[in-house]
Design a protein around this motif. Structure first.
Motif, PDB file in Angstrom:
ATOM      1  N   UNK B 243      -0.655  25.512 -16.619  1.00 39.14           N
ATOM      2  CA  UNK B 243      -1.606  24.419 -16.871  1.00 39.14           C
ATOM      3  C   UNK B 243      -0.820  23.143 -17.587  1.00 39.14           C
ATOM      4  N   UNK B 244       0.065  23.308 -18.476  1.00 38.80           N
ATOM      5  CA  UNK B 244       0.683  22.437 -18.978  1.00 38.80           C
ATOM      6  C   UNK B 244       1.632  21.650 -18.268  1.00 38.80           C
ATOM      7  N   UNK B 245       2.192  22.301 -17.069  1.00 40.10           N
ATOM      8  CA  UNK B 245       3.037  21.831 -15.888  1.00 40.10           C
ATOM      9  C   UNK B 245       2.419  20.926 -15.284  1.00 40.10           C
ATOM     10  N   UNK B 246       1.102  21.361 -14.915  1.00 36.76           N
ATOM     11  CA  UNK B 246       0.328  20.537 -14.079  1.00 36.76           C
ATOM     12  C   UNK B 246       0.015  19.318 -14.681  1.00 36.76           C
ATOM     13  N   UNK B 247      -0.443  19.415 -16.070  1.00 32.48           N
ATOM     14  CA  UNK B 247      -0.580  17.962 -16.704  1.00 32.48           C
ATOM     15  C   UNK B 247       0.481  17.053 -16.956  1.00 32.48           C
ATOM     16  N   UNK B 248       1.772  17.570 -17.462  1.00 33.96           N
ATOM     17  CA  UNK B 248       2.773  17.108 -17.532  1.00 33.96           C
ATOM     18  C   UNK B 248       3.293  16.296 -16.064  1.00 33.96           C
ATOM     19  N   UNK B 249       3.084  17.028 -15.085  1.00 38.71           N
ATOM     20  CA  UNK B 249       3.257  16.382 -13.654  1.00 38.71           C
ATOM     21  C   UNK B 249       2.479  14.977 -13.397  1.00 38.71           C
ATOM     22  N   UNK B 250       1.255  15.379 -13.536  1.00 35.65           N
ATOM     23  CA  UNK B 250       0.025  14.096 -13.758  1.00 35.65           C
ATOM     24  C   UNK B 250       0.357  13.179 -14.629  1.00 35.65           C
ATOM     25  N   UNK B 251       0.936  13.431 -15.591  1.00 35.48           N
ATOM     26  CA  UNK B 251       1.164  12.480 -16.895  1.00 35.48           C
ATOM     27  C   UNK B 251      -0.068  12.435 -17.704  1.00 35.48           C
ATOM     28  N   UNK B 252      -0.977  13.624 -17.689  1.00 35.49           N
ATOM     29  CA  UNK B 252      -2.362  13.313 -18.540  1.00 35.49           C
ATOM     30  C   UNK B 252      -2.099  12.977 -19.973  1.00 35.49           C
ATOM     31  N   UNK B 253      -2.741  12.099 -20.097  1.00 36.37           N
ATOM     32  CA  UNK B 253      -2.611  11.312 -21.569  1.00 36.37           C
ATOM     33  C   UNK B 253      -1.217  11.069 -22.016  1.00 36.37           C
TER      34      UNK B 253
END
Lengths: 253, 256
Positions: B243-253
């Protein structure tokens, strides 16, 4: 509006760049911009024109909604690892790490760009000297004066020897003496081959430093050219009048 | 991974370690003192009035849970505050604009808190073993339980730091969610001692399984199957990392 450059190395090649924030604000409405290698390029526009958003998109702090941006041929999204190696960013807002001293700030920054220890050491000494920060090398960033913080941020941007330096309002809030010093230094590194993109709303700064200027307003590039070309295009006598006519805004003194 | 990425990752990790090592009284000393106070108050003072649990003295019974509690809280608190603070100051922009990959950034933030918590747990374990004789029924389960629980909460801390908008919001997750789950997970008691419906409700607390896995590793006693628990902890750690990897890839927040 774009100025197409052919058969020359492009430091920056932006095509149809759009950025719409989650809030719905359209910050960039299709930017086309090309900056030749070695140029000192100015981006002139009022607050909220899209200058910082454009810079953030180039540096990876913001993700474009559509369009593309390439730095020395490397796409800032698809090949970001290569593109970011070229770029040094001095942001508009001071964003120093509270935990780090002046020396550590430079050291850690260089590490993020893969610089080896020996090379880092040499470069740190060089920049501390250039920016008169040697005496403050063990001070934490948050305890520096405003002018020193600004110098620190610019030194950090230069630490990994970027070929493309982005200065986002570098002289906002600094005294005249430091402003002149910074002008002198950035002119020198430009002469040595570093391409520079400067955003400012100080007319005299743009006039003094830039080979070419783009006037930006409401997320669009209105005109690109040399100071003389812009004056001619808008049929006015000063760059200040160009700014006023193009943006309809007052000039910051 | 090329040399730029390795040096970049190592520098990010060094920065995270420097952050907690530069304020050792707050980041290491405080949590260590807290652990010893628990051992002293609950173990020494109350322990003499409580008979053996799981075949060991009360003080030995609570030590695995205290070590895990220290691991969980420090992993979570370090990572959530580090990321949130850098986001708020925007000093993270220096890292985000660098060529370091999103995954290196995630790994460094995750491991920063994990290393801090591991340091505290190792010192606490070494000192506790000087105070009382600690058994070690299954060292692999003990270490794996601590490591994977730590990695899970290190990742959860990163997630909280990513989502949280204010310091108050981030600390409220710890105060109102994490702490109650830890205390009700059986750090200080065996679930067998609880009446219904608390016995059943405790089984809904994921930290209960973590505590029992680590406890089994040290004293050989567990209220649940420790092997299944360990597998579940590993699975959840992998899931939250994904989940974190996906969010970091998206640059979430992180990236606008």
């Amino acid at each position: 509006m774009s100025s197409t450059v052919k058969n020359e190395t492009l430091a920056l090649d932006v095509k149809g760049l759009k950025k719409t924030y989650d809030s719905g604000t359209k910050a960039l409405k299709g930017i086309d911009l090309q900056i030749k290698s070695g140029q000192f390029f100015g981006l002139l526009g009022p607050n909220g024109a899209g200058k910082s958003t454009l810079i953030h998109t180039i540096t990876g702090l913001s993700m474009p909604t559509s369009g593309s941006a390439k730095v020395f041929g490397s796409d800032v999204v698809g090949d970001y690892k290569t593109a970011r190696m070229y770029v040094g960013l001095s942001p508009q807002d001071i964003n120093l790490d509270w935990f780090l001293t002046v020396e550590q700030t430079l050291d850690f920054h260089a590490g993020y760009y893969g610089m080896r220890k020996k090379e880092r050491r040499q470069r740190i000494d060089e920049l501390l000297k250039v920016f008169s920060l040697t005496d403050k090398k063990d001070s934490r960033g948050m305890f520096l004066s405003g002018g020193m913080k600004r110098r620190m941020v610019i030194a950090r941007a230069l630490m990994h020897k970027p070929e493309f330096l982005i200065l986002d309002e570098p002289t906002a809030g600094v005294d005249v003496e430091l402003r002149r010093e910074l002008w002198k230094y950035v002119k020198k590194i430009n002469e040595q081959g570093t391409t520079i993109l400067l955003t400012t709303h100080y007319i005299e700064e743009a006039e003094e430093l830039c080979d070419q200027i783009a006037v930006i307003n409401a997320g669009k590039i209105l005109k690109i050219g040399t100071v003389a070309e812009l004056k001619k295009a808008y049929k006015v006598k000063t760059l200040e009048d160009v700014y006023l006519k193009a943006t309809g805004k007052k000039v910051q003194s | 991974m090329n040399s730029v990425q390795w040096v970049g990752f190592y520098t990010l990790l060094r920065r995270e370690c420097y952050r907690f090592l530069s304020i050792p009284r707050q980041t290491v000393g405080g949590p260590l003192l807290e652990t010893f106070l628990y051992i002293s108050v609950f173990g020494a003072a109350l322990g003499s009035r409580i008979s053996e649990i799981g075949g060991v003295s009360y003080v030995v019974f609570i030590i695995p849970g205290l070590l895990l509690m220290s691991m969980i809280i420090n992993c979570y608190a370090n990572n959530s505050s580090s990321l949130a603070q850098q986001k708020m100051l925007r000093s993270i922009d220096d890292q985000l604009a660098s060529p370091v990959s999103n995954y290196s950034l995630l790994a460094a933030y995750t491991l920063g808190g994990f290393l801090r918590a591991s340091l505290i747990v190792v010192i606490a374990f070494a000192t506790a073993s000087l105070m009382v004789q600690l058994p070690m029924a299954n060292a692999w389960i003990f270490v794996s339980g601590l490591v994977f629980s730590g990695l899970f909460f290190a990742s959860l801390g990163v997630l909280a730091g990513l989502i949280g908008q204010t310091n108050e919001q981030i600390s409220s997750y710890q105060t109102f969610i994490l702490q109650p789950l830890i205390f009700l997970g059986g750090v200080f008691y065996s679930v067998a001692l609880l009446p219904e419906p608390f016995k059943t409700l405790t089984h809904l607390d994921p930290i209960f399984y973590m505590i029992n896995t680590v406890r089994f590793g040290m004293i050989g006693h567990s209220d649940v199957n420790p092997y299944w628990s360990l597998l579940a902890i590993i699975a959840f750690t992998i899931a939250i990392t994904a989940v974190n990897a996906r969010l970091f890839k998206r640059g979430y927040k992180l990236r606008t």
